[in-house]
Design a protein around this motif. Sequence first.
Motif, PDB file in Angstrom:
ATOM      1  N   THR A  86      -1.647  -2.326  -5.378  1.00 42.54           N
ATOM      2  CA  THR A  86      -0.937  -2.242  -3.854  1.00 42.54           C
ATOM      3  C   THR A  86       0.356  -2.882  -4.049  1.00 42.54           C
ATOM      4  O   THR A  86       0.666  -3.973  -4.692  1.00 42.54           O
ATOM      5  CB  THR A  86      -2.043  -2.996  -3.052  1.00 42.54           C
ATOM      6  OG1 THR A  86      -3.173  -2.575  -2.997  1.00 42.54           O
ATOM      7  CG2 THR A  86      -1.461  -3.236  -1.643  1.00 42.54           C
ATOM      8  N   PHE A  87       1.424  -2.451  -3.334  1.00 43.82           N
ATOM      9  CA  PHE A  87       2.608  -2.976  -3.333  1.00 43.82           C
ATOM     10  C   PHE A  87       2.885  -3.570  -1.649  1.00 43.82           C
ATOM     11  O   PHE A  87       2.576  -2.975  -0.960  1.00 43.82           O
ATOM     12  CB  PHE A  87       3.732  -1.914  -3.407  1.00 43.82           C
ATOM     13  CG  PHE A  87       3.763  -1.211  -4.886  1.00 43.82           C
ATOM     14  CD1 PHE A  87       4.051  -2.109  -5.986  1.00 43.82           C
ATOM     15  CD2 PHE A  87       3.277   0.039  -4.985  1.00 43.82           C
ATOM     16  CE1 PHE A  87       4.133  -1.605  -7.308  1.00 43.82           C
ATOM     17  CE2 PHE A  87       3.177   0.479  -6.303  1.00 43.82           C
ATOM     18  CZ  PHE A  87       3.622  -0.219  -7.348  1.00 43.82           C
ATOM     19  N   GLY A  88       3.317  -4.625  -1.995  1.00 45.98           N
ATOM     20  CA  GLY A  88       3.527  -5.579  -0.323  1.00 45.98           C
ATOM     21  C   GLY A  88       2.321  -6.029   0.016  1.00 45.98           C
ATOM     22  O   GLY A  88       1.193  -6.180  -0.581  1.00 45.98           O
ATOM     23  N   ARG A  89       2.190  -6.955   1.285  1.00 45.97           N
ATOM     24  CA  ARG A  89       1.115  -7.297   1.746  1.00 45.97           C
ATOM     25  C   ARG A  89       0.961  -7.142   3.153  1.00 45.97           C
ATOM     26  O   ARG A  89       2.031  -6.838   3.869  1.00 45.97           O
ATOM     27  CB  ARG A  89       1.118  -9.011   1.585  1.00 45.97           C
ATOM     28  CG  ARG A  89       1.086  -9.336   0.212  1.00 45.97           C
ATOM     29  CD  ARG A  89       1.192 -10.901  -0.001  1.00 45.97           C
ATOM     30  NE  ARG A  89       1.267 -11.199  -1.427  1.00 45.97           N
ATOM     31  CZ  ARG A  89       1.415 -12.706  -1.876  1.00 45.97           C
ATOM     32  NH1 ARG A  89       1.457 -13.673  -0.966  1.00 45.97           N
ATOM     33  NH2 ARG A  89       1.020 -12.819  -3.066  1.00 45.97           N
ATOM     34  N   HIS A 114       2.308  -4.345   5.785  1.00 48.83           N
ATOM     35  CA  HIS A 114       3.581  -3.645   5.215  1.00 48.83           C
ATOM     36  C   HIS A 114       2.970  -3.169   3.747  1.00 48.83           C
ATOM     37  O   HIS A 114       3.719  -2.797   3.027  1.00 48.83           O
ATOM     38  CB  HIS A 114       4.936  -4.129   4.909  1.00 48.83           C
ATOM     39  CG  HIS A 114       5.522  -4.604   6.264  1.00 48.83           C
ATOM     40  ND1 HIS A 114       6.027  -3.698   7.121  1.00 48.83           N
ATOM     41  CD2 HIS A 114       5.644  -5.836   6.836  1.00 48.83           C
ATOM     42  CE1 HIS A 114       6.576  -4.371   7.949  1.00 48.83           C
ATOM     43  NE2 HIS A 114       6.309  -5.792   8.140  1.00 48.83           N
ATOM     44  N   ALA A 115       1.700  -3.418   3.545  1.00 50.25           N
ATOM     45  CA  ALA A 115       0.897  -3.103   2.218  1.00 50.25           C
ATOM     46  C   ALA A 115       0.874  -1.768   2.029  1.00 50.25           C
ATOM     47  O   ALA A 115       0.773  -0.976   3.028  1.00 50.25           O
ATOM     48  CB  ALA A 115      -0.310  -3.773   2.092  1.00 50.25           C
ATOM     49  N   VAL A 116       1.316  -1.080   0.859  1.00 52.82           N
ATOM     50  CA  VAL A 116       1.183   0.107   0.340  1.00 52.82           C
ATOM     51  C   VAL A 116       0.090   0.442  -0.704  1.00 52.82           C
ATOM     52  O   VAL A 116       0.377  -0.331  -1.738  1.00 52.82           O
ATOM     53  CB  VAL A 116       2.497   0.997   0.195  1.00 52.82           C
ATOM     54  CG1 VAL A 116       2.267   2.416  -0.337  1.00 52.82           C
ATOM     55  CG2 VAL A 116       3.547   0.853   1.356  1.00 52.82           C
ATOM     56  N   SER A 138       1.920   5.959 -10.500  1.00 53.42           N
ATOM     57  CA  SER A 138       1.464   4.325 -10.558  1.00 53.42           C
ATOM     58  C   SER A 138       0.268   4.223 -11.502  1.00 53.42           C
ATOM     59  O   SER A 138       0.241   3.033 -12.128  1.00 53.42           O
ATOM     60  CB  SER A 138       1.096   4.243  -9.214  1.00 53.42           C
ATOM     61  OG  SER A 138       2.134   4.191  -8.273  1.00 53.42           O
ATOM     62  N   GLU A 160       2.494  -2.249 -15.014  1.00 55.92           N
ATOM     63  CA  GLU A 160       1.990  -3.010 -13.851  1.00 55.92           C
ATOM     64  C   GLU A 160       0.652  -3.686 -14.164  1.00 55.92           C
ATOM     65  O   GLU A 160      -0.232  -2.933 -14.775  1.00 55.92           O
ATOM     66  CB  GLU A 160       1.794  -1.923 -12.549  1.00 55.92           C
ATOM     67  CG  GLU A 160       3.151  -1.268 -12.291  1.00 55.92           C
ATOM     68  CD  GLU A 160       4.068  -1.970 -11.406  1.00 55.92           C
ATOM     69  OE1 GLU A 160       3.764  -3.166 -11.076  1.00 55.92           O
ATOM     70  OE2 GLU A 160       5.111  -1.597 -10.967  1.00 55.92           O
ATOM     71  N   THR A 209      -3.849  -4.848  -8.955  1.00 54.04           N
ATOM     72  CA  THR A 209      -4.113  -5.927  -7.943  1.00 54.04           C
ATOM     73  C   THR A 209      -5.529  -5.998  -7.394  1.00 54.04           C
ATOM     74  O   THR A 209      -6.201  -6.733  -6.957  1.00 54.04           O
ATOM     75  CB  THR A 209      -3.426  -5.518  -6.428  1.00 54.04           C
ATOM     76  OG1 THR A 209      -3.586  -4.343  -6.201  1.00 54.04           O
ATOM     77  CG2 THR A 209      -1.968  -5.767  -6.900  1.00 54.04           C
TER      78      THR A 209
END
Length: 220
Positions: free
Chosen positions: A16-19, A22-24, A52, A61, A64
């Motif tokens: 997951t990108f962001g929190r 706004h998380a994606v 990804s 990466e 998460t």
Amino acid sequence: MAPDDVLVECRDAALTFGRGAHAVVAVHGATLTVRAGQRLAIVGPSGSGKSSLLHLLAGLERPTGGTVTWPASAGPRDIGLVFQSESLIPALDVVENTALPLVLSGVPEERARRAALDALALVAADDLAERLPEEISGGQAGRVAAARVLAQAPRLILADEPTGRLDRTTAGRVLDALLTAAERTGAALVVTTHDPAVAARLGARRAMRDGRLLVAEEAS
């Protein structure tokens, strides 16, 4: 195969990108095992999460959620990477680009150069050795990228849409080079692609949709 044949294993791996709002979520709980010598295509449209997932497999990466492990290898150090985007250094000629990962890992320059020339010959690109990246085509650059991996002799090759910007004939030659590299080194090969013709040349296939890795039977 025995457990010590497992090169990389994802267990419910998420990215997951962001929190917050706004998380994606790029990857939803993927479970995947790649074994020694395997040929695997991960198929799906752009934005499905293929790249990804490949980044998780490569250790580029950190997940998460869940885990990614490399049970039978030295981890990302045993992985050769081929990207769709241009990865050759403009100021270095083809043989220098091919030898660079070896030089950076401490291999003496002359030995690295010999290994690079041998690898270029195996993918029919040794005639490009003294050319700069700007002097070769996209298909030729793809073969050079395969040679760079071949020179490293990794246990696992990960290729992210390596034929995505190429015409059918050139794409076939680049895939030939990757398969040659895998065969010569005994490496497993995982290729992300949206092209059914590319996927058909790999031994197994998994599909991704909306960040989810589907079971093999749903990959067609």
